[in-house]
Design an enzyme around this catalytic site. Structure first.
Site, PDB file in Angstrom:
ATOM      1  N   LYS A   1      12.729 -29.775  21.007  1.00 13.94           N
ATOM      2  CA  LYS A   1      11.713 -28.029  20.633  1.00 13.94           C
ATOM      3  C   LYS A   1      13.797 -27.301  20.313  1.00 13.94           C
ATOM      4  CE  LYS A   1      10.324 -25.223  22.856  1.00 13.94           C
ATOM      5  NZ  LYS A   1      10.229 -23.524  23.294  1.00 13.94           N
ATOM      6  N   ASN A   2      13.855 -27.081  21.318  1.00 10.90           N
ATOM      7  CA  ASN A   2      15.329 -25.497  20.863  1.00 10.90           C
ATOM      8  C   ASN A   2      16.856 -26.244  20.834  1.00 10.90           C
ATOM      9  OD1 ASN A   2      13.433 -24.185  22.519  1.00 10.90           O
ATOM     10  ND2 ASN A   2      14.109 -24.098  24.783  1.00 10.90           N
TER      11      ASN A   2
ATOM     12  N   CYS B   1       7.890 -11.380  26.477  1.00  4.44           N
ATOM     13  CA  CYS B   1       7.219 -12.756  27.039  1.00  4.44           C
ATOM     14  C   CYS B   1       6.742 -12.208  28.836  1.00  4.44           C
ATOM     15  CB  CYS B   1       7.706 -13.859  26.591  1.00  4.44           C
ATOM     16  SG  CYS B   1       8.797 -14.312  27.039  1.00  4.44           S
TER      17      CYS B   1
ATOM     18  N   ARG C   1      12.852 -10.049  26.948  1.00  2.00           N
ATOM     19  CA  ARG C   1      13.749 -10.955  25.725  1.00  2.00           C
ATOM     20  C   ARG C   1      13.872  -9.870  24.804  1.00  2.00           C
ATOM     21  NH1 ARG C   1      11.272 -16.217  26.137  1.00  2.00           N
ATOM     22  NH2 ARG C   1      12.783 -16.644  25.343  1.00  2.00           N
TER      23      ARG C   1
ATOM     24  N   ASP D   1      15.378 -24.079  32.217  1.00  3.28           N
ATOM     25  CA  ASP D   1      13.754 -24.181  32.009  1.00  3.28           C
ATOM     26  C   ASP D   1      13.567 -25.193  32.702  1.00  3.28           C
ATOM     27  OD1 ASP D   1      14.321 -23.762  27.958  1.00  3.28           O
ATOM     28  OD2 ASP D   1      13.629 -22.197  29.816  1.00  3.28           O
TER      29      ASP D   1
ATOM     30  N   ARG E   1       2.723 -25.969  23.234  1.00  3.99           N
ATOM     31  CA  ARG E   1       3.345 -24.979  22.752  1.00  3.99           C
ATOM     32  C   ARG E   1       5.186 -26.367  22.821  1.00  3.99           C
ATOM     33  NH1 ARG E   1       5.162 -19.018  23.774  1.00  3.99           N
ATOM     34  NH2 ARG E   1       6.940 -20.078  22.035  1.00  3.99           N
TER      35      ARG E   1
END
Ligand code: EPZ
Length: 419
Positions: A22-23, A118, A123, A307, A399
């Site tokens: 995803k990243n 978030c 952020r 993460d 997500r």
């Protein structure tokens, strides 16, 4: 809202294949805004954040042709693209800020919503804005939007990031690709996803070179037609390795280059896992008794990734002894602690350090997801809990993890998704 029901404890055994990252996909998709010619991106993970980014590109005028399996996107941009990235799209996915660099570099204007914070932190995007400003972007913040423009082509320059930032590094590299002249970026983030981004851009004719945390970009006039396959997701791979260590598992991880998670593999061996690797496979056997590791600190790559912090904390709850984990990247990334305590964990928090008692007997409970990685940590804990756990609001999980319940079922986890 969907939820998971997991009947623990489960043994983990079998094979799992890792989806695209995803990243890595998000900056690569944002960078397609630099292109006049068609560009094909393969191995996209089928997760919500990718859909959000594709919808954002469509809202800017990109034509997107998706393959039947939704893992390949052909992107064709118009000559006159829109440059308005709306709050309604950006607020659902902070990574949307990555369209600012390419829009200002290619179209010399943009109205992009500030992404907002978030659960894991405020952020801010100050490093993104300061760096793009040095390249020639003028901007003002108004009504929650970044109103940006440049007097024609951006101009290459020297930039030294005050702090290591993945997104600011990515936005700046993308913008510098079409700038006039040379840009030298110092104190860059060097996550593998950023290298995947620069491999993609160089394949299309960009001129990007790395030396440690310094990235040198020579601007070009345009990028060529190209196609590129996104790297596999190292956080997903790390999560499955932690699952195997946690649940006395016997797991084979396919289509993944183990070197990318070298640090994580070394740590999991300290917890007691037996790990063998080939060029693109990992064979991991979890220990009967999980050893405890005094202290783990999250750091920028090549350190232990933030993460994986929540997932490692679950492992430490089951380890044989006291330990602590220090979160050095985000200011509020212990949202999972309260939920783990509901399962029976004994964890104390002091500032950015969580002290974990170990030898926890998790008892199944009703749980609430909070952010993407905290949610998967709750899944891991439920897998080794006695009894049934319900994990609510798993849209957080959707997500960033592609059909995780299917992958978990295939390796022995008693899990079902309830609508
Ligand atoms: C990327 O976020 C990832 N997201 C995050 O993954 C990951 O946790 C993070 O990098 C760190 O590795 C994507 O790649 C889409 P940063 P990013 O800029 O770019 C502060 C996930 O779960 N900062 O490296 O936002 C910031 O607040 C997500 O997949 C500023 O102060 O991370 C943080 O404390 C979560 N000003 C630190 O720097 C700025 O302008 C590192 O942030 C930018 C960042």
């Amino acid at each position: 809202m969907d939820k998971f029901v997991i009947n623990g404890p489960c043994k983990i055994k079998g094979n799992v294949s890792i989806s695209g990252s995803k990243n890595a996909s998000l900056p690569i998709l944002a960078a397609t805004l630099l292109f006049d010619k068609p560009v094909v991106i393969k191995n996209l993970p089928r997760v919500r954040d990718i859909n959000t980014m594709l919808n954002l590109l469509k809202s800017l005028g990109s034509k997107i042709i998706l393959s039947r399996d939704k893992k390949t996107a052909k992107i064709i941009n118009k000559k006159n693209m829109k440059t308005f990235a709306s709050y309604s799209l950006v607020k659902t996915m902070r990574g949307s800020i990555l369209v600012l660099g390419p829009l200002i570099s290619k179209h010399h204007q943009s109205k992009t919503s500030l992404p907002g914070g978030c659960l894991i932190g405020a952020r801010p995007v100050n490093y993104h804005l300061e760096s793009l400003k040095k390249l020639g972007m003028e901007y003002e913040l108004k009504d929650g939007y970044i109103l940006a423009k440049s007097k024609g082509r951006l101009i290459g320059t020297n930039i030294n990031f005050p702090k290591i930032s993945v997104g600011a590094t990515e936005n700046s590299i993308i913008a510098a690709c079409l700038a006039k002249g040379k840009t030298i970026l110092k104190n860059c983030a060097i996550e593998p996803e950023i290298k995947d981004l620069t491999n993609f851009l160089n394949k299309a004719g960009a001129k990007i070179k790395w030396s440690g945390r310094t990235c040198k970009i020579i601007g070009v006039n345009s990028l060529n037609k190209t196609e590129y396959s996104v790297m596999p997701d190292r956080i997903e791979a790390g999560t499955f390795c932690i699952a195997a260590t946690l649940a006395k598992g016997n797991l084979q991880i396919n289509n993944f280059n183990p070197r990318i998670i070298d640090t994580e593999i070394k740590v999991l061996k300290k917890f007691g896992s037996k790990i063998k690797t080939t060029e693109n496979k990992i064979f991991i056997k979890g220990p009967q008794k999980i050893k405890s590791i005094k202290n783990i600190k999250t750091k920028e790559f090549p350190g232990i990734p933030t993460d994986l912090q929540a997932q490692l904390m679950v492992l430490m709850c089951k380890a044989d002894g006291k330990s602590s984990i220090t979160e050095n990247i985000f200011e509020n990334r212990f949202m999972h602690v309260a939920e783990l305590q509901r399962l029976g964990a004994e964890i104390n928090i002091k500032n950015n350090i969580a002290m974990i008692k170990g030898n926890t007997k998790f008892i199944g409970a009703e749980l609430m997801s909070s952010d993407l990685r905290a949610s998967v940590a709750l899944v891991l804990a439920a897998i080794v809990s006695n009894g049934k756990s319900h994990i609510n609001r798993i849209y957080h999980l959707d997500r960033g993890y592609e059909k995780i319940e299917n992958k978990l079922k295939k390796i022995g986890v008693k899990i079902k998704r309830l609508k």
